[in-house]
Design an enzyme around this catalytic site. Sequence first.
Site, mmCIF file in Angstrom:
data_model
loop_
_atom_site.group_PDB
_atom_site.id
_atom_site.type_symbol
_atom_site.label_atom_id
_atom_site.label_comp_id
_atom_site.label_asym_id
_atom_site.label_seq_id
_atom_site.Cartn_x
_atom_site.Cartn_y
_atom_site.Cartn_z
ATOM 1 N N ARG A 1 58.020 42.646 85.881
ATOM 2 C CA ARG A 1 57.883 41.481 86.947
ATOM 3 C C ARG A 1 57.887 42.227 88.220
ATOM 4 O O ARG A 1 58.531 41.618 89.401
ATOM 5 C CB ARG A 1 58.876 40.377 86.691
ATOM 6 C CG ARG A 1 58.806 39.843 85.435
ATOM 7 C CD ARG A 1 57.586 39.000 85.131
ATOM 8 N NE ARG A 1 57.923 37.993 83.956
ATOM 9 C CZ ARG A 1 57.536 38.508 82.856
ATOM 10 N NH1 ARG A 1 56.987 39.580 82.390
ATOM 11 N NH2 ARG A 1 57.853 37.658 81.775
ATOM 12 N N SER B 1 60.928 31.439 83.802
ATOM 13 C CA SER B 1 62.503 31.909 83.621
ATOM 14 C C SER B 1 63.054 32.482 85.172
ATOM 15 O O SER B 1 62.282 32.765 85.888
ATOM 16 C CB SER B 1 62.393 33.529 83.056
ATOM 17 O OG SER B 1 61.962 33.459 81.843
ATOM 18 N N GLU C 1 64.252 36.350 89.212
ATOM 19 C CA GLU C 1 62.911 36.523 88.950
ATOM 20 C C GLU C 1 62.019 35.649 89.816
ATOM 21 O O GLU C 1 60.897 36.079 90.715
ATOM 22 C CB GLU C 1 62.242 36.347 87.519
ATOM 23 C CG GLU C 1 60.951 37.011 87.318
ATOM 24 C CD GLU C 1 59.947 36.114 86.379
ATOM 25 O OE1 GLU C 1 59.025 35.678 87.080
ATOM 26 O OE2 GLU C 1 60.376 35.871 85.232
HETATM 27 P P1 FAD Z 1 53.033 31.351 93.574
HETATM 28 O O1 FAD Z 1 54.231 30.792 93.142
HETATM 29 O O2 FAD Z 1 52.307 30.584 94.610
HETATM 30 O O3 FAD Z 1 53.608 32.607 94.538
HETATM 31 C C1 FAD Z 1 54.459 33.723 93.899
HETATM 32 C C2 FAD Z 1 54.334 34.632 94.938
HETATM 33 O O4 FAD Z 1 53.517 35.407 95.004
HETATM 34 C C3 FAD Z 1 54.852 34.257 96.226
HETATM 35 O O5 FAD Z 1 55.542 35.188 96.699
HETATM 36 C C4 FAD Z 1 53.705 34.223 96.995
HETATM 37 O O6 FAD Z 1 53.785 34.108 98.589
HETATM 38 C C5 FAD Z 1 52.839 35.231 96.508
HETATM 39 N N1 FAD Z 1 51.445 35.255 96.218
HETATM 40 C C6 FAD Z 1 50.748 34.075 95.585
HETATM 41 N N2 FAD Z 1 49.568 34.403 95.541
HETATM 42 C C7 FAD Z 1 49.260 35.334 96.385
HETATM 43 C C8 FAD Z 1 48.177 36.177 96.885
HETATM 44 N N3 FAD Z 1 46.695 35.659 96.804
HETATM 45 N N4 FAD Z 1 48.348 37.172 97.706
HETATM 46 C C9 FAD Z 1 49.456 37.675 97.970
HETATM 47 N N5 FAD Z 1 50.630 36.989 97.505
HETATM 48 C C10 FAD Z 1 50.540 35.992 96.743
HETATM 49 N N6 FAD Z 1 55.702 34.306 84.325
HETATM 50 C C11 FAD Z 1 55.403 35.410 83.379
HETATM 51 O O7 FAD Z 1 55.136 36.521 83.955
HETATM 52 N N7 FAD Z 1 55.448 34.983 82.260
HETATM 53 C C12 FAD Z 1 55.344 33.567 81.654
HETATM 54 O O8 FAD Z 1 55.492 33.575 80.462
HETATM 55 C C13 FAD Z 1 55.598 32.998 82.701
HETATM 56 N N8 FAD Z 1 55.924 31.301 82.160
HETATM 57 C C14 FAD Z 1 56.073 30.692 83.182
HETATM 58 C C15 FAD Z 1 56.479 29.273 82.399
HETATM 59 C C16 FAD Z 1 56.485 28.173 83.342
HETATM 60 C C17 FAD Z 1 56.702 26.761 82.829
HETATM 61 C C18 FAD Z 1 56.474 28.306 84.787
HETATM 62 C C19 FAD Z 1 56.451 27.194 85.542
HETATM 63 C C20 FAD Z 1 56.307 29.441 85.303
HETATM 64 C C21 FAD Z 1 56.108 30.584 84.557
HETATM 65 N N9 FAD Z 1 56.089 32.045 84.851
HETATM 66 C C22 FAD Z 1 55.831 33.032 83.999
HETATM 67 C C23 FAD Z 1 55.869 32.243 86.264
HETATM 68 C C24 FAD Z 1 54.653 31.875 87.149
HETATM 69 O O9 FAD Z 1 53.915 31.540 86.496
HETATM 70 C C25 FAD Z 1 54.050 33.357 87.384
HETATM 71 O O10 FAD Z 1 54.867 34.096 88.251
HETATM 72 C C26 FAD Z 1 52.575 32.986 88.233
HETATM 73 O O11 FAD Z 1 52.002 34.473 88.232
HETATM 74 C C27 FAD Z 1 52.952 32.596 89.417
HETATM 75 O O12 FAD Z 1 51.668 32.400 90.263
HETATM 76 P P2 FAD Z 1 51.509 31.339 91.403
HETATM 77 O O13 FAD Z 1 49.998 31.570 91.685
HETATM 78 O O14 FAD Z 1 51.910 29.988 90.960
HETATM 79 O O15 FAD Z 1 52.103 32.199 92.376
HETATM 80 N N1 EPU Z 2 67.851 33.326 73.727
HETATM 81 C C1 EPU Z 2 69.100 32.545 73.602
HETATM 82 N N2 EPU Z 2 69.411 31.313 74.219
HETATM 83 C C2 EPU Z 2 68.399 30.787 74.967
HETATM 84 C C3 EPU Z 2 67.173 31.458 75.277
HETATM 85 C C4 EPU Z 2 66.782 32.630 74.512
HETATM 86 O O1 EPU Z 2 69.801 32.890 72.848
HETATM 87 O O2 EPU Z 2 68.569 29.735 75.414
HETATM 88 C C5 EPU Z 2 67.533 34.594 72.757
HETATM 89 C C6 EPU Z 2 67.038 34.247 71.473
HETATM 90 O O3 EPU Z 2 67.681 35.374 70.928
HETATM 91 C C7 EPU Z 2 65.463 34.499 71.953
HETATM 92 C C8 EPU Z 2 65.658 35.766 72.938
HETATM 93 O O4 EPU Z 2 66.347 35.276 73.657
HETATM 94 O O5 EPU Z 2 64.961 35.194 70.534
HETATM 95 C C9 EPU Z 2 64.279 35.486 73.539
HETATM 96 O O6 EPU Z 2 63.925 34.273 73.898
HETATM 97 P P1 EPU Z 2 62.367 33.896 74.311
HETATM 98 O O7 EPU Z 2 61.621 34.541 73.232
HETATM 99 O O8 EPU Z 2 62.403 32.463 74.612
HETATM 100 O O9 EPU Z 2 62.167 34.875 75.848
HETATM 101 P P2 EPU Z 2 62.674 35.190 77.156
HETATM 102 O O10 EPU Z 2 63.073 36.461 76.848
HETATM 103 O O11 EPU Z 2 63.634 34.136 77.118
HETATM 104 C C10 EPU Z 2 60.579 36.164 78.035
HETATM 105 C C11 EPU Z 2 60.062 36.380 79.567
HETATM 106 C C12 EPU Z 2 58.980 34.710 79.444
HETATM 107 C C13 EPU Z 2 57.930 34.971 78.428
HETATM 108 C C14 EPU Z 2 58.748 35.186 76.957
HETATM 109 C C15 EPU Z 2 57.747 35.382 75.944
HETATM 110 C C16 EPU Z 2 61.447 37.161 81.365
HETATM 111 C C17 EPU Z 2 62.381 36.838 82.145
HETATM 112 N N3 EPU Z 2 60.853 36.099 80.548
HETATM 113 O O12 EPU Z 2 61.569 35.084 77.969
HETATM 114 O O13 EPU Z 2 58.445 34.694 80.761
HETATM 115 O O14 EPU Z 2 57.134 34.000 78.287
HETATM 116 O O15 EPU Z 2 59.691 36.283 76.919
HETATM 117 O O16 EPU Z 2 57.160 36.624 76.012
HETATM 118 O O17 EPU Z 2 61.204 38.199 80.825
HETATM 119 C C18 EPU Z 2 58.580 33.838 82.938
HETATM 120 O O18 EPU Z 2 58.716 35.254 83.283
HETATM 121 O O19 EPU Z 2 58.935 33.177 83.885
HETATM 122 C C19 EPU Z 2 58.527 33.638 81.491
HETATM 123 C C20 EPU Z 2 58.727 32.527 80.950
#
Ligand code: FAD
Ligand code: EPU
Length: 348
Positions: free
Chosen positions: A165, A239, A341
């Site tokens: 990240r 997250s 994050e």
């Molecule tokens: P924004 O929130 O608009 O911006 C994020 C940052 O990037 C800001 O600092 C902004 O200034 C900068 N930025 C945005 N666009 C540009 C650009 N074109 N040029 C320069 N800087 C820029 N992330 C994961 O990695 N894995 C996941 O599984 C995951 N699951 C998610 C689930 C949910 C329900 C939500 C709400 C979020 C999740 N995220 C996850 C986080 C998020 O989706 C990612 O970080 C995504 O890449 C953010 O994109 P955005 O366009 O919304 O960025």
């Molecule tokens: N767990 C708990 N309690 C909770 C949540 C998780 O005990 O409330 C433990 C469980 O053992 C579970 C493990 O944590 O098996 C891992 O949980 P999960 O599979 O939900 O994944 P995560 O580590 O919580 C990460 C990423 C997610 C990504 C998923 C799947 C980060 C910070 N988060 O979550 O990314 O979607 O793995 O790969 O690395 C994001 O970055 O915003 C994001 C959602």
Amino acid sequence: MTIRENISLRPFTSFGIEAQARYFATFGSTEELRELLSRKTANTLPQTLILGGGSNLLFTCDFDGLVLKNEIKGISELHEDNEYVYVKAGAGENWHQFVLYCIERNWSGLENLSLIPGNVGASPMQNIGAYGVEVEDLFWDLEAWHIPDKKLVTFTRSDCGFGYRESVFKRKYRDQFVILNVTYRLRKKPRFNTSYGAIEQELERMGVKELSAKAISDAVIRIRRSKLPDPKDAGNAGSFFKNPSVTSQTFEELKTRFPDIVGYPNADGSVKLAAGWLIEQCGPKPGTSWKGFRRGDAGCHAKQALVLVNYGNATGKEIFDLSEDILQTVKLRFGVELEREVNVVGSL
Ligand code: FAD
Ligand code: EPU
């Protein structure tokens, strides 16, 4: 293009938190971006923030600067060789739609990253990841506009400083570059990755006989929907914290005190702890858990403790304060410091 004044950012972020931008404009091309940046307002303002889909941002107060929303569109196949296809997407394209576009054409690699909210432009900035794949695995290059020097710069994979990240755009070059487009190198002959988490069980539950990028994407979508709150129902940014890494020795010590602790080995021998587990074990008072906790409209999600939620009218400061309380209790109990994050914007 107009630069509008005092615009509510609430509809533009997945947290759905009220904060005003002093100035706000959108751009759909590099030329429009350059034109906006050359205006007097842009040059005299203290700060500029590039907005994508707003799914990883927490505003803790009004933004006394210029918010520029990137709406550069377009997806094109640049070229292909025997193994790969090189696909360029505008930064303003929705990430999940881009993933689906590639799956429909049998270009594989991005399927595990299905349903991640946000736009293409933020994908390398965040080095988004899920289910065993990170964007850096498929990234080819990107073009970005350097605001201070007013010039176009190309970044290859090694220029981006990718980490978990992390990228140079998130820290070293924060708010200096506007990512305009990103090129991904995708496989024509797929190499699927189903080893992570519950993908295989989900494929079995779905009755999938023949593996395909579409089947993996569908499985990932189903898992994600069952675990993560939809921002339409409860504002959130995924997250809130990263999963912290500790040395294998620290992990062993923690394991003797907390036998159920969840950790995964990293390639370098360290261990990545599940922050969701750590948070679930702590709470506002001894014997309670943060998981499902709610203070006003700020809360910790009941199914995923790593996700902080806005149940309606929480302020950014309330969400941040909750995150600070969580961070402190985890540190006290486990001696592990969580790192946020989410991109926190504003003074506290
Ligand atoms: P924004 O929130 O608009 O911006 C994020 C940052 O990037 C800001 O600092 C902004 O200034 C900068 N930025 C945005 N666009 C540009 C650009 N074109 N040029 C320069 N800087 C820029 N992330 C994961 O990695 N894995 C996941 O599984 C995951 N699951 C998610 C689930 C949910 C329900 C939500 C709400 C979020 C999740 N995220 C996850 C986080 C998020 O989706 C990612 O970080 C995504 O890449 C953010 O994109 P955005 O366009 O919304 O960025
Ligand atoms: N767990 C708990 N309690 C909770 C949540 C998780 O005990 O409330 C433990 C469980 O053992 C579970 C493990 O944590 O098996 C891992 O949980 P999960 O599979 O939900 O994944 P995560 O580590 O919580 C990460 C990423 C997610 C990504 C998923 C799947 C980060 C910070 N988060 O979550 O990314 O979607 O793995 O790969 O690395 C994001 O970055 O915003 C994001 C959602």
